[in-house]
Design an enzyme around this catalytic site. Structure first.
Site, PDB file in Angstrom:
ATOM      1  N   LYS A 120       4.372  -0.233  -9.681  1.00 19.81           N
ATOM      2  CA  LYS A 120       3.179  -0.179  -8.813  1.00 19.81           C
ATOM      3  C   LYS A 120       3.601  -0.080  -7.348  1.00 19.81           C
ATOM      4  O   LYS A 120       3.115   0.764  -6.594  1.00 19.81           O
ATOM      5  CB  LYS A 120       2.348  -1.440  -9.011  1.00 19.81           C
ATOM      6  CG  LYS A 120       1.292  -1.691  -7.946  1.00 19.81           C
ATOM      7  CD  LYS A 120       0.459  -2.919  -8.207  1.00 19.81           C
ATOM      8  CE  LYS A 120       1.045  -4.193  -7.710  1.00 19.81           C
ATOM      9  NZ  LYS A 120       0.900  -4.467  -6.267  1.00 19.81           N
ATOM     10  N   ASN A 121       4.561  -0.930  -6.950  1.00 23.73           N
ATOM     11  CA  ASN A 121       4.914  -1.014  -5.529  1.00 23.73           C
ATOM     12  C   ASN A 121       5.836   0.094  -5.060  1.00 23.73           C
ATOM     13  O   ASN A 121       6.177   0.154  -3.887  1.00 23.73           O
ATOM     14  CB  ASN A 121       5.502  -2.394  -5.226  1.00 23.73           C
ATOM     15  CG  ASN A 121       4.431  -3.482  -5.321  1.00 23.73           C
ATOM     16  OD1 ASN A 121       3.247  -3.166  -5.410  1.00 23.73           O
ATOM     17  ND2 ASN A 121       4.845  -4.724  -5.331  1.00 23.73           N
TER      18      ASN A 121
ATOM     19  N   ARG B 267      -4.736  -4.634  -0.103  1.00 22.97           N
ATOM     20  CA  ARG B 267      -4.028  -4.749   1.180  1.00 22.97           C
ATOM     21  C   ARG B 267      -3.075  -3.594   1.397  1.00 22.97           C
ATOM     22  O   ARG B 267      -2.869  -3.134   2.500  1.00 22.97           O
ATOM     23  CB  ARG B 267      -3.215  -6.051   1.122  1.00 22.97           C
ATOM     24  CG  ARG B 267      -3.072  -6.778   2.367  1.00 22.97           C
ATOM     25  CD  ARG B 267      -2.065  -7.830   2.183  1.00 22.97           C
ATOM     26  NE  ARG B 267      -0.789  -7.327   2.595  1.00 22.97           N
ATOM     27  CZ  ARG B 267      -0.498  -7.081   3.881  1.00 22.97           C
ATOM     28  NH1 ARG B 267      -1.418  -7.291   4.774  1.00 22.97           N
ATOM     29  NH2 ARG B 267       0.666  -6.635   4.234  1.00 22.97           N
TER      30      ARG B 267
ATOM     31  N   ARG C 295      -1.667 -12.601   5.325  1.00 16.30           N
ATOM     32  CA  ARG C 295      -1.187 -11.211   5.199  1.00 16.30           C
ATOM     33  C   ARG C 295      -1.420 -10.401   6.481  1.00 16.30           C
ATOM     34  O   ARG C 295      -2.106  -9.390   6.483  1.00 16.30           O
ATOM     35  CB  ARG C 295      -1.863 -10.518   4.012  1.00 16.30           C
ATOM     36  CG  ARG C 295      -1.808 -11.275   2.704  1.00 16.30           C
ATOM     37  CD  ARG C 295      -0.412 -11.444   2.130  1.00 16.30           C
ATOM     38  NE  ARG C 295       0.233 -10.226   1.725  1.00 16.30           N
ATOM     39  CZ  ARG C 295       0.034  -9.617   0.554  1.00 16.30           C
ATOM     40  NH1 ARG C 295      -0.836 -10.117  -0.279  1.00 16.30           N
ATOM     41  NH2 ARG C 295       0.666  -8.525   0.241  1.00 16.30           N
TER      42      ARG C 295
ATOM     43  N   ASP D  32       7.463 -12.186  -6.120  1.00 17.39           N
ATOM     44  CA  ASP D  32       6.493 -11.723  -7.132  1.00 17.39           C
ATOM     45  C   ASP D  32       6.813 -12.241  -8.526  1.00 17.39           C
ATOM     46  O   ASP D  32       6.061 -12.010  -9.460  1.00 17.39           O
ATOM     47  CB  ASP D  32       6.451 -10.194  -7.174  1.00 17.39           C
ATOM     48  CG  ASP D  32       5.830  -9.641  -5.904  1.00 17.39           C
ATOM     49  OD1 ASP D  32       5.914  -8.424  -5.683  1.00 17.39           O
ATOM     50  OD2 ASP D  32       5.283 -10.436  -5.127  1.00 17.39           O
TER      51      ASP D  32
ATOM     52  N   ARG E 154      -4.680  -5.235 -11.860  1.00 19.75           N
ATOM     53  CA  ARG E 154      -4.213  -4.574 -10.636  1.00 19.75           C
ATOM     54  C   ARG E 154      -2.757  -4.157 -10.778  1.00 19.75           C
ATOM     55  O   ARG E 154      -2.324  -3.174 -10.204  1.00 19.75           O
ATOM     56  CB  ARG E 154      -4.329  -5.528  -9.437  1.00 19.75           C
ATOM     57  CG  ARG E 154      -5.737  -5.860  -9.045  1.00 19.75           C
ATOM     58  CD  ARG E 154      -5.786  -6.591  -7.735  1.00 19.75           C
ATOM     59  NE  ARG E 154      -5.004  -5.857  -6.724  1.00 19.75           N
ATOM     60  CZ  ARG E 154      -4.806  -6.319  -5.495  1.00 19.75           C
ATOM     61  NH1 ARG E 154      -5.279  -7.486  -5.145  1.00 19.75           N
ATOM     62  NH2 ARG E 154      -4.110  -5.607  -4.631  1.00 19.75           N
TER      63      ARG E 154
HETATM   64  C1  EPZ Z   1       4.906  -6.251  -0.492  1.00 23.03           C
HETATM   65  O1  EPZ Z   1       3.809  -6.790   0.214  1.00 23.03           O
HETATM   66  C2  EPZ Z   1       4.465  -6.166  -1.942  1.00 23.03           C
HETATM   67  N1  EPZ Z   1       3.320  -5.254  -2.038  1.00 23.03           N
HETATM   68  C3  EPZ Z   1       4.080  -7.563  -2.434  1.00 23.03           C
HETATM   69  O2  EPZ Z   1       3.735  -7.441  -3.807  1.00 23.03           O
HETATM   70  C4  EPZ Z   1       5.294  -8.477  -2.292  1.00 23.03           C
HETATM   71  O3  EPZ Z   1       4.938  -9.778  -2.677  1.00 23.03           O
HETATM   72  C5  EPZ Z   1       5.781  -8.480  -0.834  1.00 23.03           C
HETATM   73  O4  EPZ Z   1       6.043  -7.127  -0.397  1.00 23.03           O
HETATM   74  C6  EPZ Z   1       7.047  -9.290  -0.646  1.00 23.03           C
HETATM   75  O5  EPZ Z   1       8.060  -8.777  -1.462  1.00 23.03           O
HETATM   76  C7  EPZ Z   1       3.549  -3.915  -2.031  1.00 23.03           C
HETATM   77  O6  EPZ Z   1       4.679  -3.461  -1.922  1.00 23.03           O
HETATM   78  C8  EPZ Z   1       2.339  -3.031  -2.168  1.00 23.03           C
HETATM   79  P1  EPZ Z   1       5.602  -8.189   3.408  1.00 23.03           P
HETATM   80  P2  EPZ Z   1       3.800  -6.754   1.821  1.00 23.03           P
HETATM   81  O7  EPZ Z   1       5.062  -7.374   4.533  1.00 23.03           O
HETATM   82  O8  EPZ Z   1       4.545  -5.576   2.318  1.00 23.03           O
HETATM   83  C9  EPZ Z   1       4.644 -11.415   6.726  1.00 23.03           C
HETATM   84  C10 EPZ Z   1       2.477  -7.780  -5.711  1.00 23.03           C
HETATM   85  O9  EPZ Z   1       2.341  -8.819  -6.346  1.00 23.03           O
HETATM   86  N2  EPZ Z   1       4.198 -10.295   7.557  1.00 23.03           N
HETATM   87  O10 EPZ Z   1       6.977  -7.905   2.916  1.00 23.03           O
HETATM   88  O11 EPZ Z   1       2.394  -6.929   2.246  1.00 23.03           O
HETATM   89  C11 EPZ Z   1       3.765 -11.619   5.494  1.00 23.03           C
HETATM   90  O12 EPZ Z   1       2.639 -12.394   5.807  1.00 23.03           O
HETATM   91  C12 EPZ Z   1       2.409  -7.794  -4.217  1.00 23.03           C
HETATM   92  O13 EPZ Z   1       2.715  -6.655  -6.217  1.00 23.03           O
HETATM   93  C13 EPZ Z   1       3.774 -10.546   8.857  1.00 23.03           C
HETATM   94  O14 EPZ Z   1       3.752 -11.682   9.315  1.00 23.03           O
HETATM   95  O15 EPZ Z   1       4.609  -8.057   2.165  1.00 23.03           O
HETATM   96  C14 EPZ Z   1       4.712 -12.324   4.545  1.00 23.03           C
HETATM   97  O16 EPZ Z   1       4.739 -13.696   4.870  1.00 23.03           O
HETATM   98  C15 EPZ Z   1       1.928  -9.138  -3.700  1.00 23.03           C
HETATM   99  N3  EPZ Z   1       3.373  -9.501   9.626  1.00 23.03           N
HETATM  100  C16 EPZ Z   1       6.073 -11.689   4.881  1.00 23.03           C
HETATM  101  O17 EPZ Z   1       5.929 -11.109   6.179  1.00 23.03           O
HETATM  102  C17 EPZ Z   1       3.387  -8.213   9.163  1.00 23.03           C
HETATM  103  O18 EPZ Z   1       3.021  -7.287   9.930  1.00 23.03           O
HETATM  104  C18 EPZ Z   1       6.506 -10.591   3.918  1.00 23.03           C
HETATM  105  O19 EPZ Z   1       5.417  -9.716   3.779  1.00 23.03           O
HETATM  106  C19 EPZ Z   1       3.813  -7.979   7.841  1.00 23.03           C
HETATM  107  C20 EPZ Z   1       4.229  -9.028   7.067  1.00 23.03           C
END
Ligand code: EPZ
Length: 416
Positions: free
Chosen positions: A22-23, A91, A120, A303, A395
């Site tokens: 998916k990702n 998201r 997020r 995850d 999802r």
């Molecule tokens: C990706 O989400 C994945 N989704 C998530 O999978 C996964 O849990 C996550 O990466 C971490 O590996 C997809 O790839 C579609 P991040 P993403 O930006 O990119 C903070 C699933 O179950 N952050 O790596 O949204 C954020 O809050 C989903 O398939 C900021 O503060 O995650 C988090 O604490 C859930 N500001 C950390 O960074 C930003 O601008 C990592 O988030 C962006 C992120």
């Protein structure tokens, strides 16, 4: 809304084919906005999130045909607005921001709200685009971004962000000059996107490391690409083999993406053997308690935190699970407690004391991976477990109840 009725106690045995990731599919579908032509993506999983991003692409004027093989024609992008009603359900819709801005010179994308696992924010995405010359305004819940031509620059991510890295890599593909991403995410899905973009004609070096260099080009062209297997789905079925003391062979998974998970599950006591791309997982007890700390790739994946916690609920002794990526990713704890688990949460740490048994009860899914952990618990709980709001599960897991039934589970989906 559907629910799953699970009668626990069966040892799962047999083979399961792992679906496309998916990702990896989500950013690759968004990347088609960069090209004027028809890209073919194969091994697309049938998931709600994929349906959502297809609806979003069609809203932008992109033609999408097919199901597990998608033909995506972005010759005519007629809109640059990603509406709230779609973005609020997923998201990852933020992934159209970078390519839209690069292609159209403007983008209006609803700010993704928070979700069950945390606030997020997307501040790092926006900060990076501004440093590339975009003007970014927040207007009535929408990100309004404008820039005639993005300029290459050096971007330092305060936090390792997967979709942040992907968004800026796509935006930089058509920027003027060179962009260097530092502290970039190293997830396999980032590498997969980079290799697809390079096939499209992008100049990208360093994907999979924390420094990625993108040299902007004037155009990129459509491609054919097959999506990599889903490492989180694979991990979920590995835990299913452990928790039911079963014997499952995972077909078509990429073992190199699973090192941290294999290491941890072997530490607990699962027997894992690899044979030409297939992974055989045998859950012979006794299992040993252990500690788990989620980290950016190649560390233990966040995850998979909920799923391994479920396994640890039945392992004698105390295990400590520490969630370092998201603020509120323990929503599954309250539901697991309803099944008899002994878990105490202190901040971003959960102390799991193993119990002899879990007992079936009605539980409610709150987010994608939490719902998977509740299904895993139901597979082994004594009696019947009803998991409601399985739209969360849909999802990210393709036909989970069908795949589990084929492994011998007593599970059915009913209309709530
Ligand atoms: C990706 O989400 C994945 N989704 C998530 O999978 C996964 O849990 C996550 O990466 C971490 O590996 C997809 O790839 C579609 P991040 P993403 O930006 O990119 C903070 C699933 O179950 N952050 O790596 O949204 C954020 O809050 C989903 O398939 C900021 O503060 O995650 C988090 O604490 C859930 N500001 C950390 O960074 C930003 O601008 C990592 O988030 C962006 C992120």
């Amino acid at each position: 809304m559907d629910k799953l009725i699970i009668n626990g106690g069966t040892r799962l045995k047999g083979e399961v084919k792992i679906s496309g990731a998916k990702n990896a599919a989500l950013p690759l579908i968004a990347a088609c906005l960069l090209t004027e032509g028809c890209t073919t993506l194969s091994n697309i999983p049938t998931l709600r999130d994929i349906i959502t991003i297809i609806k979003l692409m069609e809203k932008l004027g992109v033609e999408v045909k097919g199901k597990d093989i998608l033909k995506i024609d972005a010759s005519q992008v007629r809109s640059y607005r990603a509406p709230y009603e779609l973005v609020k359900t997923m998201r990852a819709s933020i992934l159209v921001l970078g390519p839209l801005l690069a292609r159209m010179g403007r983008a209006k994308v609803s700010l993704p709200g928070g979700c069950a696992i945390g606030p997020r924010p997307v501040n790092l995405h926006l900060k990076a685009l501004e440093s590339m010359g975009a003007t970014i305004k927040l207007e009535r819940g929408y990100i309004v971004a404008e820039c005639k031509k993005l300029r290459g620059t050096r971007v330092y991510f305060d936090l390792s962000t997967v979709t942040g890295t992907e968004n800026i890599m796509m935006a930089a593909t058509l920027a003027q000059g060179t962009t260097v991403l530092e502290n970039a995410a190293k997830e396999p899905e980032v590498e997969e996107l980079a290799s697809a973009l390079k096939k499209m004609g992008a100049h990208i070096e360093g994907a999979g490391t924390d420094v990625i260099t993108i040299e902007g080009v004037a155009h990129v062209h459509p491609i054919e690409h097959t999506i990599m297997p889903d490492r989180i789905e694979a991990g979920t079925y590995m835990v299913a083999a452990g928790i039911t003391q079963g014997d499952i062979t995972l077909l078509n998974c990429n073992v190199t993406h699973l090192n941290a998970l294999i290491e941890k599950l072997e530490e607990i006591g699962l027997k894992i053997t690899e044979k030409n791309g297939n992974l055989r997982v045998v859950g012979t007890t006794p299992f040993k308690s252990t500690d788990v700390k989620t980290l950016p790739y190649p560390g233990f994946p966040t995850d998979m935190q909920a799923q391994i916690m479920t396994l640890l609920c039945l392992v004698e002794g105390s295990s400590i699970v520490t969630e370092t990526i998201f603020k509120d990713r323990f929503m599954h704890v309250g539901e697991l407690r309803r099944l008899g688990a002994d878990i105490r949460v202190e901040g971003n740490t959960a102390i799991v004391n193993g119990v002899k048994k879990l007992y079936g009860a009605p539980v409610m899914a709150t987010d994608l991976r939490a719902s998977a952990s509740l299904v895993l618990a139901g597979l082994v709980a004594e009696g019947v477990t009803e998991v409601s709001r399985v739209y969360h599960l849909d999802r990210g897991y393709e036909r989970m109840e069908v795949k589990l039934s084929q492994l011998g589970a007593d599970i059915q989906r009913v209309k709530e």
